[in-house]
Motif scaffolding. Structure first.
Motif, mmCIF file in Angstrom:
data_model
loop_
_atom_site.group_PDB
_atom_site.id
_atom_site.type_symbol
_atom_site.label_atom_id
_atom_site.label_comp_id
_atom_site.label_asym_id
_atom_site.label_seq_id
_atom_site.Cartn_x
_atom_site.Cartn_y
_atom_site.Cartn_z
ATOM 1 N N ARG B 590 3.057 -7.663 -6.604
ATOM 2 C CA ARG B 590 1.584 -7.689 -6.674
ATOM 3 C C ARG B 590 1.058 -8.980 -6.043
ATOM 4 N N ASP B 591 1.701 -10.093 -6.411
ATOM 5 C CA ASP B 591 1.226 -11.381 -5.904
ATOM 6 C C ASP B 591 1.576 -11.567 -4.418
ATOM 7 N N MET B 592 2.731 -11.053 -4.015
ATOM 8 C CA MET B 592 3.107 -11.160 -2.596
ATOM 9 C C MET B 592 2.079 -10.467 -1.705
ATOM 10 N N ALA B 593 1.665 -9.284 -2.140
ATOM 11 C CA ALA B 593 0.766 -8.480 -1.317
ATOM 12 C C ALA B 593 -0.692 -8.856 -1.525
ATOM 13 N N GLY B 594 -0.971 -9.676 -2.533
ATOM 14 C CA GLY B 594 -2.366 -9.929 -2.887
ATOM 15 C C GLY B 594 -3.045 -8.653 -3.353
ATOM 16 N N TRP B 595 -2.322 -7.885 -4.144
ATOM 17 C CA TRP B 595 -2.834 -6.585 -4.634
ATOM 18 C C TRP B 595 -4.041 -6.819 -5.543
ATOM 19 N N THR B 596 -5.125 -6.137 -5.229
ATOM 20 C CA THR B 596 -6.312 -6.247 -6.080
ATOM 21 C C THR B 596 -6.683 -4.904 -6.693
ATOM 22 N N GLY B 597 -6.025 -3.847 -6.220
ATOM 23 C CA GLY B 597 -6.433 -2.517 -6.665
ATOM 24 C C GLY B 597 -7.573 -1.967 -5.818
ATOM 25 N N GLN B 598 -8.154 -2.816 -4.965
ATOM 26 C CA GLN B 598 -9.245 -2.394 -4.078
ATOM 27 C C GLN B 598 -8.753 -2.464 -2.638
ATOM 28 N N THR B 599 -9.103 -1.459 -1.859
ATOM 29 C CA THR B 599 -8.784 -1.523 -0.426
ATOM 30 C C THR B 599 -10.025 -1.133 0.369
ATOM 31 N N PRO B 600 -10.244 -1.780 1.516
ATOM 32 C CA PRO B 600 -11.413 -1.427 2.339
ATOM 33 C C PRO B 600 -11.238 -0.055 2.975
ATOM 34 N N GLU B 601 -12.350 0.496 3.465
ATOM 35 C CA GLU B 601 -12.342 1.764 4.185
ATOM 36 C C GLU B 601 -11.323 1.697 5.331
ATOM 37 N N GLY B 602 -10.568 2.742 5.504
ATOM 38 C CA GLY B 602 -9.609 2.767 6.616
ATOM 39 C C GLY B 602 -8.280 2.124 6.287
ATOM 40 N N ALA B 618 10.496 -3.240 -6.805
ATOM 41 C CA ALA B 618 9.090 -2.831 -6.714
ATOM 42 C C ALA B 618 8.643 -2.974 -5.268
ATOM 43 N N GLU B 619 7.932 -1.964 -4.782
ATOM 44 C CA GLU B 619 7.523 -1.959 -3.381
ATOM 45 C C GLU B 619 6.039 -1.618 -3.263
ATOM 46 N N ILE B 620 5.394 -2.273 -2.310
ATOM 47 C CA ILE B 620 4.021 -1.918 -1.940
ATOM 48 C C ILE B 620 4.019 -1.591 -0.455
ATOM 49 N N VAL B 621 3.391 -0.481 -0.122
ATOM 50 C CA VAL B 621 3.255 -0.094 1.287
ATOM 51 C C VAL B 621 1.767 -0.046 1.623
ATOM 52 N N GLU B 622 1.440 -0.557 2.807
ATOM 53 C CA GLU B 622 0.050 -0.548 3.275
ATOM 54 C C GLU B 622 -0.062 0.291 4.541
ATOM 55 N N VAL B 623 -1.032 1.191 4.546
ATOM 56 C CA VAL B 623 -1.258 2.044 5.712
ATOM 57 C C VAL B 623 -2.677 1.850 6.221
ATOM 58 N N GLY B 624 -2.871 2.164 7.487
ATOM 59 C CA GLY B 624 -4.214 2.074 8.055
ATOM 60 C C GLY B 624 -4.439 3.215 9.025
ATOM 61 N N ASP B 728 -4.388 6.657 -1.544
ATOM 62 C CA ASP B 728 -5.437 5.633 -1.564
ATOM 63 C C ASP B 728 -6.280 5.701 -0.292
ATOM 64 N N LEU B 729 -5.624 6.003 0.823
ATOM 65 C CA LEU B 729 -6.322 6.052 2.113
ATOM 66 C C LEU B 729 -7.166 7.308 2.250
ATOM 67 N N THR B 730 -6.595 8.449 1.856
ATOM 68 C CA THR B 730 -7.216 9.737 2.204
ATOM 69 C C THR B 730 -7.723 10.523 1.004
ATOM 70 N N GLY B 731 -7.310 10.166 -0.201
ATOM 71 C CA GLY B 731 -7.655 10.964 -1.368
ATOM 72 C C GLY B 731 -6.819 12.232 -1.472
#
Lengths: 154, 746
Positions: B590-602, B618-624, B728-731
């Protein structure tokens, strides 16, 4: 059919069919096993070598179409005379299983010959045809960047 | 004393070392001392892991080097205690031998959750581990190599060191306690240096005292990122894979087998192959042919030229029919219910809110190692020598012996580097075929290579699997989670293939990654159903967890969203009290990624967690979005490996495991028609390329005393982290893989 083929500075007289892919000439006839068979259809890049300094997929290049000197990983550098890319690969500990790495390094060498200061996007574009099933890509990218710097500096 | 005599004495010595290592030999069969299989041509063997000769010190690492760095880390275990310069050692795979059994592997059969064990090593050295030796499991699998070797190989180094000191003490007339060791030499108080090479012969005649292992605070090699012992050869093209073996007079062979799996050969017209220049022999196999020729190219073309009428497949014909059988398994009595906390059915019936139900499905997958299957063999009538990249030398030796018509002790197996393994090279089929071909051309060494197409279509596939998940939430927490999984059993099929027995009882491997996750949920039931399919399935990096991780962590995400919670905080709430080390990996990522639970559009982010192979990850993946295509941009991994023996190698394995999982999630799919695999090559079985691979950051935690596995630990969470990011990106919630069926990727 007789051919003269220069590989890593040594010229060989060969009597082989014109259609035999360069990969199998290197591996099975000349015993240079650095270039690897991965797909046989130029889809994975494990067999990448240089012909006239250009990166080619040796599995898809018939012997009859080889129009210049061939360089394989064995000719790029070896123990005691490592090429800058090989030094960078070692510094970054890039290889895992290592099977694709001769192809990766030869592709990277062709890139740096064309473009001594590639961006990450340039590296990605040039390297995208060489598959790595271990997923060693981030270290490969970093090694290419470092080797580029070392080659420009030296 | 003859060399044999000396080795016999070493045999007994090893027995005492092994006892000191906590491999408790309690029953008759396991109490017999392990025989030292090493008979060096020259030089001396001090135990099954160390040979000292005029060239220096060779360390035997009896585990498959297939990229995961096992040669380096296991050699470092020996070198740390033996006091030799790391850059001076030679590392080899060594022979097939019972001495090299993998005690840690057998825990895979035990139906309890690893995280709940007070000491991981207890399992390994306990009753379960002993069976590994009885069953002759010299296998590299289950991310167990380091766990198994952690004490054993340090003891081997320490034992050898002490006997060398005894020899020096004897020669110099000083007490052993007064001697030091350093960089391959014993140092006397007066500064006299005696190299191990000159002491080795004498040392072999001393019994090994019970050595003490050094405290980790004294380590010089372990805990550091060492230069891999195989790196230089792998960047110069000098590394020898099985396909690189070249022997005098060697011929090249290719195979072509019935693509309709399980079918035989109705008729063969070999003439078109035999007429091709360079072809020497066409050999009939049970379900196809091998062609022996002057080059691999000739052999492959000739194999394709033969006219063959194939028999039909013995399996359900197509993908839909296979998944019908898997679905039907839900209607059969269950095989195992390995978690049954509270009362899940009652809790579902009494749920305050809506019951959340979801079904998931994952496809069959191929290993697609970069080096297709192959082996090189030389049959000399009464003996067979075979070079093969394999994860199980004893099984391969025995399979080669059977195929060559010889006793096992007439077979010498050379394990080469492997161009990827991922579980595929446990299977013995390619070794057996090479032995069979070698027998047919007795006296001539022959390399038997599979084309990529043969490799793709004759795998032992990661099975397709389906899951039925139900759950309910209240007050921001999961009240109930009920998971049912149906798939063919890898464990049972492999047991039949390797040992000729199918272990009855609950199949733990089938539910691994699902029943054993450290979530505190009051009503929590996990049930496995076995689909009756004989289609070849096998161990694929992370095995059951490769699908169960996707099912579990996707559904946990669904529950979190149903509860209106941040999916990372939701996980932490359920894990924190159950297993603190696991919770810590979530906090760190969470801290590595700066996870806030909020992501901007796109942009979308997803998190997933898995505990497997002794290691929580534990893994976090970010897509755009890029136009209408999805790019996997970034990934963060936090893992707790207990004790990090080589952080550089561990980082590489974490990245590798994640990418392997993402490749499968995005692209991976083996489908069938007429009982044959439809995919042929990397053009229709794609894997991630450099440009599609995210930037990855890895953080390694060390909160426990013993090392966990690293080769497979990062794979299970990859697919769910990606799918959760896409939600999170597309619903859109993607419950079937691969994702390239739903989306375009940039």
């Amino acid at each position: 059919m007789p051919f003269r083929l220069t590989v890593n500075g040594t010229t060989e007289e060969l009597d082989l069919p014109a259609e035999i892919p360069l990969l199998w000439v290197l591996r099975d006839v000349l015993g240079l096993t650095g270039a690897k068979y991965g797909c046989g259809i130029a889809a994975c890049g494990s067999c990448t070598v240089h012909v006239n300094g250009r990166a080619v997929r040796a599995c898809g290049m018939p012997l009859g179409e080889v129009d210049g000197p061939v360089t394989t990983i064995e000719g790029l550098g070896g123990p005691g005379r490592l090429a800058p890319l090989q030094e960078a690969w070692i510094a970054h500990q890039a290889a895992q299983c290592g099977y694709c790495q001769p192809g990766q390094i030869m592709q990277a060498a062709a890139l740096l010959a064309d473009n001594p200061d590639p961006s990450d996007a340039d590296i990605d574009a040039a390297m995208d045809g060489v598959l790595c099933r271990c997923g060693a890509y981030s270290r490969i990218r970093a090694a290419i960047r470092d080797a580029a710097g070392a080659m420009r500096g030296g | 004393m003859s060399r044999w005599g000396r080795i016999t004495r070493r045999t007994l010595v090893l027995g005492s070392v092994a006892v000191a290592g906590g491999v408790a030999f309690g029953i008759w069969q396991t109490r017999r001392p392990v025989e030292n299989p090493l008979v060096p041509e020259q030089g001396v063997t001090l135990n099954p892991y160390v040979i000292i000769d005029r060239q220096g010190t060779t360390i035997i690492v009896p585990r498959a080097e297939m990229g995961q760095g096992v040669h380096t880390t296991l050699a470092a275990l020996v070198a740390e205690e033996l006091d030799i310069a790391f850059d001076s050692i030679r590392v080899i795979h060594g022979p097939a031998a019972d001495a090299y059994y993998n005690a840690a592997l057998l825990r895979a059969g035990v139906p309890f959750a690893e995280y709940a064990q007070s000491g991981w090593q207890q399992t390994v050295s306990g009753a379960v581990g002993r069976a590994g030796r009885v069953l002759a499991l010299q296998i590299t699998a289950g991310s167990t190599s380091v766990i198994d070797a952690y004490e054993r190989m340090r003891l081997a180094g320490a034992g050898a060191r002490e006997t060398l000191k005894m020899a020096a003490a004897d020669r110099l007339g000083v007490p052993r306690a007064a001697l030091e060791t350093e960089d391959g030499a014993v140092i006397a108080p007066d500064g006299t240096r005696l190299s191990y090479r000159e002491l080795a012969q004498e040392a072999a005649d001393f019994p090994v005292p019970e050595p003490n292992l050094r405290d980790p605070s004294e380590w010089r090699y372990l805990g550091r990122s060492l230069p891999r012992t195989d790196m230089r050869d792998k960047v110069t093209g000098a590394a020898v894979f099985a396909c690189d073996v070249r022997l005098p007079g060697m011929r090249f062979a290719a195979v072509r087998r019935n693509p309709h799996l399980g079918g035989g050969m109705h008729s063969l017209d070999a003439a078109p192959a035999e007429e091709m220049p360079g072809v020497e022999r066409v050999i009939e196999l049970e379900d196809g042919i091998a062609v022996v020729a002057d080059t691999t190219w000739t052999a492959m073309r000739a194999a394709g030229a033969a006219r063959i009428a194939w028999g039909p497949s013995s399996h359900p014909p197509d993908t839909a029919a296979l998944f019908d059988v898997i679905e039907e398994a839900f209607d059969t009595p269950y095989n195992a219910r390995l978690r049954d906390d509270g009362d899940a059915p009652a809790a579902l019936a009494a749920a305050e809110g809506p019951v959340i139900e979801a079904e998931y499905q994952v496809p069959f997958l191929a290993h697609a190692t970069m080096e297709p299957m192959n082996a090189t063999a030389h049959h000399t009538g009464d003996a067979l020598e075979i070079w093969t990249g394999n994860q199980a030398p004893i099984l391969h030796r025995d399979a080669a012996a059977a195929a060559a018509g010889l006793d096992a002790d007439a077979v010498t197996i050379h394990t080469t580097f492997m161009g990827g393994g991922f579980g595929r090279r446990i299977e013995t089929d390619f070794t057996a075929i090479a032995a069979q071909v070698a027998r047919a051309v007795e006296g001539t060494p022959v390399q038997v290579a599979w084309s990529r197409e043969e490799d793709m279509r004759h795998g032992y596939f990661r099975p397709g699997a389906r899951a039925r998940m139900r759950g309910a939430v209240a007050q921001g927490r999961a009240q109930v989670l009920e998971a049912q999984v149906a798939a063919p059993s890898v464990t049972r099929q492999a047991g039949q293939r390797f040992l000729g027995l199918s272990a009855p009882g609950p199949d733990r491997g089938h539910l691994e990654g699902l029943f054993d996750q450290p979530y505190a949920i009051a009503n929590y039931a996990v049930t496995g159903f076995l689909a009756e399919l004989a289609l070849p399935v096998g161990f694929w990096r992370s095995v059951g967890a490769s699908f169960n991780g996707f099912f579990h962590e996707s559904f946990i995400d669904e529950l979190a969203h149903a509860a209106g919670r941040d999916p990372l905080a939701f996980r932490l709430d359920h894990i924190r009290d159950e297993h603190a080390a696991s919770a810590r990996t979530l906090e760190v990522v969470r801290d590595m990624a700066g996870w806030t639970g909020q992501t901007p559009e796109g942009m979308g982010r997803g998190v997933a967690f898995s505990f497997g192979f002794g290691t929580p990850v534990a893994e976090i993946v970010e897509v755009g979005l890029e136009g209408d295509a999805v790019r996997i941009r970034n990934a963060w991994i936090a893992c707790d490996v207990g004790r990090a023996l080589d952080p550089g190698i561990i980082r590489a394995q974490m990245e590798s495991g994640l990418i392997f999982g993402l490749s499968a999630a995005v692209h991976g799919e083996i489908t069938f028609a007429e009982g044959a695999v439809k995919q042929r090559n990397f053009t229709d079985y794609e894997i991630l390329r450099m440009s599609r691979t995210p930037r990855i950051e890895v953080e390694i935690l060390e909160q426990r005393a013993h090392p966990g596995g690293v080769g497979e630990a990062a794979t299970p969470a990859a697919a769910p982290a990606l799918v959760n990011a896409l939600f999170d990106l597309t619903g859109e919630r993607y419950r079937t893989l691969p994702l390239s069926r739903h989306l375009r990727f940039a």
